[in-house]
Motif scaffolding. Structure first.
Motif, PDB file in Angstrom:
ATOM      1  N   LEU A   1       0.828  -1.208   0.000  1.00 30.58           N
ATOM      2  CA  LEU A   1       0.000   0.000   0.000  1.00 30.58           C
ATOM      3  C   LEU A   1       0.864   1.261   0.000  1.00 30.58           C
ATOM      4  N   LEU A   2       1.939   1.236   0.768  1.00 25.68           N
ATOM      5  CA  LEU A   2       2.823   2.396   0.819  1.00 25.68           C
ATOM      6  C   LEU A   2       3.416   2.701  -0.561  1.00 25.68           C
ATOM      7  N   LYS A   3       3.752   1.635  -1.293  1.00 28.69           N
ATOM      8  CA  LYS A   3       4.311   1.828  -2.625  1.00 28.69           C
ATOM      9  C   LYS A   3       3.236   2.279  -3.614  1.00 28.69           C
ATOM     10  N   SER A   4       2.051   1.689  -3.511  1.00 26.32           N
ATOM     11  CA  SER A   4       0.976   2.002  -4.458  1.00 26.32           C
ATOM     12  C   SER A   4       0.391   3.384  -4.214  1.00 26.32           C
ATOM     13  N   LEU A   5       0.345   3.788  -2.936  1.00 23.26           N
ATOM     14  CA  LEU A   5      -0.227   5.095  -2.576  1.00 23.26           C
ATOM     15  C   LEU A   5       0.908   6.028  -2.158  1.00 23.26           C
ATOM     16  N   ASN A   6       1.921   6.133  -3.003  1.00 23.07           N
ATOM     17  CA  ASN A   6       3.146   6.844  -2.625  1.00 23.07           C
ATOM     18  C   ASN A   6       2.973   8.356  -2.474  1.00 23.07           C
ATOM     19  N   LYS A   7       1.827   8.883  -2.875  1.00 24.85           N
ATOM     20  CA  LYS A   7       1.582  10.318  -2.697  1.00 24.85           C
ATOM     21  C   LYS A   7       1.057  10.632  -1.295  1.00 24.85           C
ATOM     22  N   LEU A   8       0.696   9.574  -0.545  1.00 17.67           N
ATOM     23  CA  LEU A   8       0.176   9.759   0.806  1.00 17.67           C
ATOM     24  C   LEU A   8       1.264   9.470   1.834  1.00 17.67           C
ATOM     25  N   SER A   9       1.112  10.062   3.029  1.00 16.29           N
ATOM     26  CA  SER A   9       2.067   9.815   4.095  1.00 16.29           C
ATOM     27  C   SER A   9       1.858   8.403   4.653  1.00 16.29           C
ATOM     28  N   ARG A  10       2.833   7.920   5.377  1.00 10.99           N
ATOM     29  CA  ARG A  10       2.733   6.586   5.980  1.00 10.99           C
ATOM     30  C   ARG A  10       1.533   6.504   6.927  1.00 10.99           C
ATOM     31  N   ASN A  11       1.324   7.553   7.734  1.00  6.62           N
ATOM     32  CA  ASN A  11       0.194   7.554   8.668  1.00  6.62           C
ATOM     33  C   ASN A  11      -1.144   7.556   7.937  1.00  6.62           C
ATOM     34  N   ALA A  12      -1.223   8.271   6.828  1.00  4.57           N
ATOM     35  CA  ALA A  12      -2.470   8.313   6.053  1.00  4.57           C
ATOM     36  C   ALA A  12      -2.794   6.940   5.473  1.00  4.57           C
ATOM     37  N   VAL A  13      -1.768   6.257   4.981  1.00  5.13           N
ATOM     38  CA  VAL A  13      -1.967   4.916   4.425  1.00  5.13           C
ATOM     39  C   VAL A  13      -2.387   3.941   5.525  1.00  5.13           C
ATOM     40  N   LYS A  14      -1.763   4.033   6.682  1.00  2.31           N
ATOM     41  CA  LYS A  14      -2.117   3.156   7.807  1.00  2.31           C
ATOM     42  C   LYS A  14      -3.558   3.415   8.248  1.00  2.31           C
ATOM     43  N   SER A  15      -3.996   4.679   8.191  1.00  4.28           N
ATOM     44  CA  SER A  15      -5.380   5.007   8.558  1.00  4.28           C
ATOM     45  C   SER A  15      -6.371   4.387   7.580  1.00  4.28           C
ATOM     46  N   ILE A  16      -6.046   4.424   6.295  1.00  3.46           N
ATOM     47  CA  ILE A  16      -6.901   3.796   5.279  1.00  3.46           C
ATOM     48  C   ILE A  16      -7.069   2.312   5.583  1.00  3.46           C
ATOM     49  N   LEU A  17      -5.987   1.674   5.976  1.00  6.94           N
ATOM     50  CA  LEU A  17      -6.027   0.245   6.306  1.00  6.94           C
ATOM     51  C   LEU A  17      -6.844   0.001   7.567  1.00  6.94           C
ATOM     52  N   THR A  18      -6.606   0.809   8.605  1.00  5.46           N
ATOM     53  CA  THR A  18      -7.301   0.646   9.887  1.00  5.46           C
ATOM     54  C   THR A  18      -8.802   0.883   9.760  1.00  5.46           C
ATOM     55  N   ARG A  19      -9.202   1.822   8.887  1.00  2.00           N
ATOM     56  CA  ARG A  19     -10.630   2.140   8.720  1.00  2.00           C
ATOM     57  C   ARG A  19     -11.379   1.093   7.902  1.00  2.00           C
ATOM     58  N   GLY A  20     -10.689   0.078   7.425  1.00  2.00           N
ATOM     59  CA  GLY A  20     -11.361  -0.980   6.664  1.00  2.00           C
ATOM     60  C   GLY A  20     -11.632  -0.619   5.224  1.00  2.00           C
ATOM     61  N   GLN A  21     -10.809   0.265   4.640  1.00  2.00           N
ATOM     62  CA  GLN A  21     -11.013   0.676   3.259  1.00  2.00           C
ATOM     63  C   GLN A  21     -10.291  -0.226   2.259  1.00  2.00           C
ATOM     64  N   VAL A  22      -9.635  -1.277   2.763  1.00  2.00           N
ATOM     65  CA  VAL A  22      -8.884  -2.177   1.895  1.00  2.00           C
ATOM     66  C   VAL A  22      -9.499  -3.569   1.952  1.00  2.00           C
ATOM     67  N   ARG A  23      -9.754  -4.133   0.748  1.00  2.00           N
ATOM     68  CA  ARG A  23     -10.259  -5.504   0.667  1.00  2.00           C
ATOM     69  C   ARG A  23      -9.315  -6.330  -0.193  1.00  2.00           C
ATOM     70  N   VAL A  24      -9.054  -7.536   0.256  1.00  2.00           N
ATOM     71  CA  VAL A  24      -8.252  -8.482  -0.506  1.00  2.00           C
ATOM     72  C   VAL A  24      -9.151  -9.648  -0.893  1.00  2.00           C
ATOM     73  N   ASN A  25      -9.314  -9.864  -2.178  1.00  2.00           N
ATOM     74  CA  ASN A  25     -10.194 -10.934  -2.678  1.00  2.00           C
ATOM     75  C   ASN A  25     -11.593 -10.808  -2.081  1.00  2.00           C
ATOM     76  N   ASN A  26     -12.102  -9.556  -2.040  1.00  2.00           N
ATOM     77  CA  ASN A  26     -13.460  -9.236  -1.562  1.00  2.00           C
ATOM     78  C   ASN A  26     -13.647  -9.379  -0.055  1.00  2.00           C
ATOM     79  N   GLN A  27     -12.543  -9.565   0.699  1.00  2.00           N
ATOM     80  CA  GLN A  27     -12.637  -9.639   2.151  1.00  2.00           C
ATOM     81  C   GLN A  27     -11.887  -8.451   2.758  1.00  2.00           C
TER      82      GLN A  27
END
Length: 308
Positions: A32-58
């Motif tokens: 995620l850090l590499k793919s969303l390289n325009k965002l800060s590390r904390n912003a990317v971690k927040s996206i993950l923590t908020r449940g905005q990331v799904r892997v294989n629909n989970q």
């Protein structure tokens, strides 16, 4: 060696997501850090923590979740995430221009009844959700889950899609699998139940072993595990009649836990022991094969665990 990820943007307007297909193994956070390289590390971690990331629909929130070649990673944008936080008891796992697929929690009605008019149903919540984009947007019921049944449901976003899904349901729906906790230790490792179902004036479904003019219903089951009190079954529907699984489990002498209406004597889960685990269908517009799944509730496995 540099990771090479193929980026594929989905043509979705109402729920903006970006989809990536993984070509090499990687932990989720570094990817995620590499793919969303325009965002800060904390912003990317927040996206993950908020449940905005799904892997294989989970939905996945673990930083060190391991990605494998062929996995799909979907990242929901912040605007869409804010819209979905208003949803209660339902989680959107897929959306495009024609359908919305959700995971419904037990206790949530699919659609309002005369007795429960005004309740926050899945239908009402999704209607409000799509109308945030345009006040004339609508949602259409395609099938239902009982209030106390959890799991996968699909809704249409336009009348044409609704009609095609309803008229060609048997052709478009390839697989419907449920997981059930039933009373008692089921003796057979697998079986098929066939009967004809009729509905009484009190809306209770009755089963007959021979053709009495009712609707033919066929249910296949496989025992996963069990103990003296409860069994965990994987159930496949060949037909999709109202209350079919509930009635057929009563037929074999093992009613679904918590299902007092159809013969259960216990309610250990404080809900119906039925979960719509998997739905595989051909997309009504693209004819593309799509598979959706909802993890079996942990309590289902725990209560039916074999005693060593």
């Amino acid at each position: 060696m540099k990771n090479k990820q193929k980026k594929k943007a989905r043509p979705v307007k109402a729920a903006a997501e970006t989809t990536y297909t993984i070509s090499e193994s990687s932990d989720l956070l570094p990817f995620l850090l590499k793919s969303l390289n325009k965002l800060s590390r904390n912003a990317v971690k927040s996206i993950l923590t908020r449940g905005q990331v799904r892997v294989n629909n989970q939905t996945v929130t673990k930083h060190n979740y391991i990605l494998h070649p062929g996995d799909t990673v979907m990242i929901q944008d912040n605007k869409t995430a804010m819209k979905t936080t208003a949803l209660t008891g339902i989680t959107i796992i897929h959306e495009d221009d024609d359908i919305i697929v959700i995971e419904k929690a037990a206790g949530i009605l699919s659609v309002a009844t005369q007795k429960k008019d005004g309740e926050s149903t899945a239908y009402a919540q999704l209607t409000a959700y799509v109308r945030q984009d345009h006040p004339r947007n609508r949602i259409f019921i395609v099938h239902r889950l009982d209030r106390d049944t959890s799991g996968i449901m699909v809704f249409a976003k336009n009348e044409q899609t609704k009609e095609r899904l309803q008229q060609q349901w048997k052709h478009l729906v390839i697989e419907r699998m449920y997981t059930a906790v039933v009373e008692g230790n089921v003796g057979k490792p697998a079986g098929t139940i066939t009967s004809w179902l009729t509905e009484s004036k009190t809306f209770k479904i009755h089963s007959c072993p021979f053709d009495n003019g009712g609707k033919k219903a066929v249910t296949h089951y496989k025992k996963i595990q069990g103990n003296h009190a409860y069994s965990l079954l994987q159930v496949h529907l060949e037909t999709g009649r109202k209350n079919q699984i509930r009635v057929h489990m009563q037929d074999i002498g093992h009613p679904i836990a918590g299902d007092k209406k159809y013969g259960a004597h216990t309610n250990p889960l404080k809900r119906l022991g039925l979960h719509a685990t998997t739905l595989v269908l051909l997309h009504p517009s693209t004819n593309k094969r799509m598979a959706f799944s909802a993890a079996v509730p942990k309590k289902f496995s725990a209560i039916s665990k074999s005693i060593v």
